[in-house]
Motif scaffolding. Structure first.
Motif, PDB file in Angstrom:
ATOM      1  N   ASP A  96       0.664  -1.206  -0.029  1.00 13.92           N
ATOM      2  CA  ASP A  96      -0.016   0.023  -0.276  1.00 13.92           C
ATOM      3  C   ASP A  96       1.022   1.336  -0.091  1.00 13.92           C
ATOM      4  O   ASP A  96       1.579   1.621   1.100  1.00 13.92           O
ATOM      5  N   THR A 104       0.188   4.323   0.310  1.00 12.19           N
ATOM      6  CA  THR A 104      -0.053   5.275   1.199  1.00 12.19           C
ATOM      7  C   THR A 104       0.420   5.155   2.433  1.00 12.19           C
ATOM      8  O   THR A 104       1.057   5.995   3.224  1.00 12.19           O
ATOM      9  N   LEU A 105       1.298   3.889   2.909  1.00  7.93           N
ATOM     10  CA  LEU A 105       1.957   3.909   3.862  1.00  7.93           C
ATOM     11  C   LEU A 105       3.308   4.590   3.957  1.00  7.93           C
ATOM     12  O   LEU A 105       3.845   5.020   5.039  1.00  7.93           O
ATOM     13  N   GLU A 159       3.767   7.130   2.127  1.00  9.56           N
ATOM     14  CA  GLU A 159       3.100   8.453   2.147  1.00  9.56           C
ATOM     15  C   GLU A 159       2.989   8.921   3.477  1.00  9.56           C
ATOM     16  O   GLU A 159       3.184  10.121   3.842  1.00  9.56           O
ATOM     17  N   ALA A 160       2.261   8.209   4.175  1.00  6.90           N
ATOM     18  CA  ALA A 160       1.931   8.656   5.547  1.00  6.90           C
ATOM     19  C   ALA A 160       3.151   8.764   6.529  1.00  6.90           C
ATOM     20  O   ALA A 160       3.149   9.656   6.920  1.00  6.90           O
ATOM     21  N   ALA A 161       4.078   7.794   6.096  1.00  4.81           N
ATOM     22  CA  ALA A 161       5.610   8.095   7.014  1.00  4.81           C
ATOM     23  C   ALA A 161       5.982   9.332   6.761  1.00  4.81           C
ATOM     24  O   ALA A 161       6.476   9.985   7.471  1.00  4.81           O
ATOM     25  N   ALA A 192       8.943  11.452   8.427  1.00  3.34           N
ATOM     26  CA  ALA A 192       9.995  10.589   8.013  1.00  3.34           C
ATOM     27  C   ALA A 192      10.639  10.990   6.879  1.00  3.34           C
ATOM     28  O   ALA A 192      10.107  11.121   5.992  1.00  3.34           O
ATOM     29  N   GLU A 252      13.427   9.963   3.742  1.00  4.24           N
ATOM     30  CA  GLU A 252      13.555   8.619   2.817  1.00  4.24           C
ATOM     31  C   GLU A 252      14.031   7.347   3.652  1.00  4.24           C
ATOM     32  O   GLU A 252      13.410   6.385   3.647  1.00  4.24           O
ATOM     33  N   VAL A 255      14.391   7.021   6.995  1.00  2.00           N
ATOM     34  CA  VAL A 255      13.440   6.600   7.974  1.00  2.00           C
ATOM     35  C   VAL A 255      12.371   5.838   7.505  1.00  2.00           C
ATOM     36  O   VAL A 255      12.067   4.583   8.194  1.00  2.00           O
ATOM     37  N   ARG A 310      12.014   2.162   9.081  1.00  2.00           N
ATOM     38  CA  ARG A 310      10.952   1.542  10.025  1.00  2.00           C
ATOM     39  C   ARG A 310       9.667   1.387   9.507  1.00  2.00           C
ATOM     40  O   ARG A 310       8.649   1.071  10.087  1.00  2.00           O
ATOM     41  N   VAL A 311       9.321   1.762   8.048  1.00  2.00           N
ATOM     42  CA  VAL A 311       8.156   1.071   7.513  1.00  2.00           C
ATOM     43  C   VAL A 311       8.288   0.147   6.569  1.00  2.00           C
ATOM     44  O   VAL A 311       7.876  -0.918   6.612  1.00  2.00           O
ATOM     45  N   PRO A 343      10.641  -3.173   7.955  1.00  2.00           N
ATOM     46  CA  PRO A 343       9.831  -4.261   8.597  1.00  2.00           C
ATOM     47  C   PRO A 343       8.641  -5.186   8.027  1.00  2.00           C
ATOM     48  O   PRO A 343       8.475  -6.205   8.134  1.00  2.00           O
ATOM     49  N   LEU A 344       8.008  -4.236   7.272  1.00  2.00           N
ATOM     50  CA  LEU A 344       7.117  -4.834   6.351  1.00  2.00           C
ATOM     51  C   LEU A 344       7.594  -5.915   5.208  1.00  2.00           C
ATOM     52  O   LEU A 344       6.775  -6.791   4.822  1.00  2.00           O
ATOM     53  N   THR A 359      -3.386  -8.374   8.269  1.00  2.00           N
ATOM     54  CA  THR A 359      -2.880  -7.075   8.665  1.00  2.00           C
ATOM     55  C   THR A 359      -4.158  -6.223   9.295  1.00  2.00           C
ATOM     56  O   THR A 359      -5.292  -6.572   9.203  1.00  2.00           O
ATOM     57  N   LEU A 409       2.405  15.991  -0.902  1.00  2.00           N
ATOM     58  CA  LEU A 409       2.728  14.530  -1.511  1.00  2.00           C
ATOM     59  C   LEU A 409       2.670  14.680  -3.116  1.00  2.00           C
ATOM     60  O   LEU A 409       2.966  13.843  -3.781  1.00  2.00           O
ATOM     61  N   PHE A 428      -5.598   9.632   5.728  1.00  2.00           N
ATOM     62  CA  PHE A 428      -5.733   9.081   4.336  1.00  2.00           C
ATOM     63  C   PHE A 428      -7.218   8.266   4.392  1.00  2.00           C
ATOM     64  O   PHE A 428      -7.581   7.545   5.182  1.00  2.00           O
ATOM     65  N   ALA A 431      -4.036   4.127   6.138  1.00  2.00           N
ATOM     66  CA  ALA A 431      -2.619   4.054   5.766  1.00  2.00           C
ATOM     67  C   ALA A 431      -2.045   3.948   7.179  1.00  2.00           C
ATOM     68  O   ALA A 431      -0.858   4.477   7.755  1.00  2.00           O
ATOM     69  N   PHE A 449       0.218   1.712   9.998  1.00  2.00           N
ATOM     70  CA  PHE A 449       1.365   0.917   9.868  1.00  2.00           C
ATOM     71  C   PHE A 449       1.108  -0.579  10.494  1.00  2.00           C
ATOM     72  O   PHE A 449       0.941  -0.561  11.654  1.00  2.00           O
ATOM     73  N   HIS A 481       2.474  -3.216  11.341  1.00  6.76           N
ATOM     74  CA  HIS A 481       3.669  -3.879  11.805  1.00  6.76           C
ATOM     75  C   HIS A 481       3.540  -3.479  13.325  1.00  6.76           C
ATOM     76  O   HIS A 481       4.357  -3.652  14.231  1.00  6.76           O
ATOM     77  N   PHE A 483       4.562   7.607  16.309  1.00 12.15           N
ATOM     78  CA  PHE A 483       5.576   7.726  15.053  1.00 12.15           C
ATOM     79  C   PHE A 483       5.898   9.109  14.853  1.00 12.15           C
ATOM     80  O   PHE A 483       7.306   9.315  14.641  1.00 12.15           O
ATOM     81  N   LEU A 495       9.977  11.218  15.820  1.00 13.68           N
ATOM     82  CA  LEU A 495      10.732  11.968  14.842  1.00 13.68           C
ATOM     83  C   LEU A 495      11.127  13.237  15.141  1.00 13.68           C
ATOM     84  O   LEU A 495      12.073  13.610  14.749  1.00 13.68           O
TER      85      LEU A 495
END
Lengths: 256, 370
Positions: free
Chosen positions: A154, A156-157, A159-161, A166, A168, A170, A174-175, A178-179, A256, B54, B83, B87, B89, B91, B100, B104
């Motif tokens: 996804d 948007t994950l 993008e959300a970070a 965050a 690039e 990080v 961190r996203v 791990p996934l 998930t 974005l 979103f 969105a 995470f 995990h 999160f 940061l």
């Protein structure tokens, strides 16, 4: 009736697949040196295998080679997959296609071309050439495995970070990573097994200073299959089986 | 304007030569609930993503509190996004999801725990901090997404169709909660939706968008009652459009020919004599009378339009009617049960008369798109 037919057909297919392996495993416990008839159960061949220090050293070589090449191939392969997924650049499709070329090209072609390359670069054949060769043929498998998981990712994950502050790096650390971890580990296990049992490519790029297990077995078999070889192959089969199961378990769809 | 927080000037966005957004001028006021409303593909989400950083700007500028946003990447803009897909995470636990952003920023220890707990308390999810997103319902995930954005204390909260994945009842409840939250926190909300009812009920102002442009920016009431274009009239609420011809323009009004009868429009709008206009009338503005009833309403008799009932739809609190005027135009009318007419009995095929209070019609330029 229909069910019975289907069942027996499936049974035959599996018999065809696994009978040779089964025979190999069974005879590694057979108390007879030459005859192909059952003479009783024994651990004898496993004991003499463990007493064979030369063979153990060779096995250790193979494990070392597999560990290092799988780790490096996983590192590079994961970065390749993430690059292919995240960025747009010139020649991206070509690079992606080339991964499959390496996967699909016959081992014999890979072996010879790598040999020519190493010789023309005047690299002494041995550990380093084996390592380079093994990284080369493992890397695309890792890249394809990791890319497969990314293609269902996804967007948007990430993008959300970014939206949460965050960078690039990080976001990757961190996203994304791990996934992707299950695919990365699966890629590593796949590389490890590929490296452990490769004969053809290794045959071309190996040197006298560094002997590895598959080639050793190959040379042992040329003067007749000893029960120790059966025992050794059964052990390798066991390890491979565990790794395949682990990879399968990790790549399972996770809720998930 | 002194109270504006974000100034957008001449903003445009092109994807591969295709302009999906063009010439957007918009001042977003501090602390307001602004909704970007439009059909899918109108550019509303693109506009939101440009504010979030974005997407990169193709033309024009964005200034947040006077500071040019264009060169600032998304991760350093003091705005946060909720979103459409949430969105979250998968995990990380709910706590780690919300933590999160603050982590940061270098927030640690007790301060971090306090801020995350506060944010989760704000969305009434305090007890679920240890769960993973996969163990939460859609509504709970939605709240986590809001908490994760709010915990960063953004200057603006951007919400991209955040309620579209929820079922009807939950959506209604979240609409109310979001509105209350926005009022309590005083944060500027920019909310994207294609649901006109949602837009009208939640917003301080609505920007109705179509084909990459803002058609109208106004309060929900003005957008509904006084639409600036035929598109807005049609998109926001049910609209009856009656074609009419301009006979004469006078300083205090307009003489029209409507359904073959003369009609006096009270509003001093400017149209060329001989040209055509559309009269916009909302279904609830219309009254439907039987011939006997009309006889008791002398003030309406001259202006009543004759029609035939084609469909009667009983809806509990109201009755929706579809009637056809003599010119062939079909009109929807909504009648409510009240003390004036407690029975509301209509038959299909019945001859009726349609009227509306003087001056309630809205005149729009004629557009030949039906």
């Amino acid at each position: 009736m229909n069910r019975w037919l289907k069942g027996s057909y499936l049974g035959l297919v599996y018999l065809f697949f696994y009978l040779p392996i089964g025979v190999l495993a069974v005879f590694s416990f057979n108390d007879s040196k030459y005859r192909l008839t059952w003479q009783g159960f024994t651990w004898r061949w496993y004991e003499s295998l463990l007493a064979n220090e030369e063979l153990l050293q060779v096995a250790l070589n193979s494990v070392l080679l597999a560990l290092v090449s799988a780790t490096l191939a996983t590192l590079l392969g994961t970065l390749t997959a993430v690059t292919l997924y995240r960025y747009r650049f010139f020649g991206k499709k070509l690079l992606f296609g080339l991964l499959y070329v390496v996967i699909l090209s016959p081992d014999i072609v890979m072996g010879i071309s790598l040999l020519i390359l190493f010789v023309s670069l005047q690299l002494p054949l041995g550990f380093w050439t084996l390592l380079l060769a093994h990284i080369t043929f493992c890397l695309p498998f890792v890249a394809v495995t990791v890319y497969g998981r990314l293609s269902g990712f996804d967007d948007t994950l990430t993008e959300a970070a970014r939206d949460l502050g965050a960078s690039e790096w990080v976001t990757f650390r961190r996203v994304l990573l791990p996934l992707l971890m299950p695919a990365v580990i699966a890629g590593w296990l796949l590389s490890f097994t590929l490296s452990m049992d490769d004969v053809i490519i290794s045959y071309f790029v190996t040197g006298p200073t560094f002997e590895i297990l598959p080639l050793k077995i190959y040379s042992m078999v040329r003067i007749g299959v000893k029960p120790e070889v059966n025992a050794l192959c059964t052990l390798m089969l066991g390890i491979t089986l565990i790794m395949v199961l682990a990879a399968h378990f990790l790549l399972r769809e996770q809720p998930t | 304007m002194s109270d504006s927080i974000l100034q957008i000037r001449g903003l445009g966005k092109a994807f591969g030569g295709d302009w999906v957004l063009e010439g957007i001028d918009l001042d977003i006021r501090r602390g307001e609930f602004l909704t970007l409303l439009g059909p899918s593909g109108c550019g509303k989400t693109t506009l939101l993503r440009l504010i979030a950083g974005l997407e990169t700007v193709s033309a024009g500028s964005l200034h947040l509190q006077g500071r040019d946003l264009t060169p600032i990447p998304a991760e350093r803009r003091p705005v946060n996004t909720v979103f459409q897909s949430y969105a979250l995470f998968p995990h990380l636990t709910v706590f780690e999801n919300v933590a999160f952003g603050p982590r940061l920023q270098g927030v640690k220890g007790a301060e971090l725990r306090r801020r995350v707990a506060d944010a989760l308390e704000t969305v009434k999810l305090g007890e679920l901090a240890a769960r993973r997103p996969g163990q939460l319902s859609g509504g709970q995930q939605q709240r986590v997404a809001i908490a994760r954005a709010l915990v960063n204390q953004p200057l603006m909260l951007l919400l991209d169709e955040p309620l579209s994945a929820l079922d009807y009842k939950l959506r209604k409840q979240m609409q109310l909660e979001l509105k209350q939250l926005q009022r309590r926190l005083g944060i500027t909300f920019v909310f994207v939706t294609h649901d006109q009812e949602e837009a009208l009920s939640m917003s301080d102002r609505v920007a109705v968008m179509n084909a990459g442009r803002i058609e109208q920016l106004d309060t929900p009431r003005r957008v509904y009652e006084d639409p600036a274009s035929l598109f807005v009239a049609r998109f926001v609420g049910e609209a009856n459009l009656l074609p009419a011809r301009v006979l004469e323009q006078r300083p205090d009004g307009l003489s029209l020919e409507l359904e073959g009868k003369p009609f006096e429009a009270a509003r001093p709008q400017r149209f060329e004599p001989g040209g055509r206009v559309h009269l916009l009338l909302r279904p609830e503005d219309l009254d439907v009378w039987s011939p006997e009833e009309l006889r008791r309403q002398p003030e309406y008799q001259a202006r009543a339009l004759a029609a035939t009932v084609e469909e009667v739809i009983y809806k509990g609190a109201e009755v929706d009617l579809l009637v056809r005027l003599e010119s062939g135009v079909q009109v929807a009318a909504t009648a409510f049960f009240d003390e004036e007419d407690p029975t509301l009995e209509y038959q299909r095929g019945e001859r009726v008369f349609v009227t509306w209070p003087a001056g309630w019609e809205v005149l729009l330029p004629f557009e030949d798109a039906s």
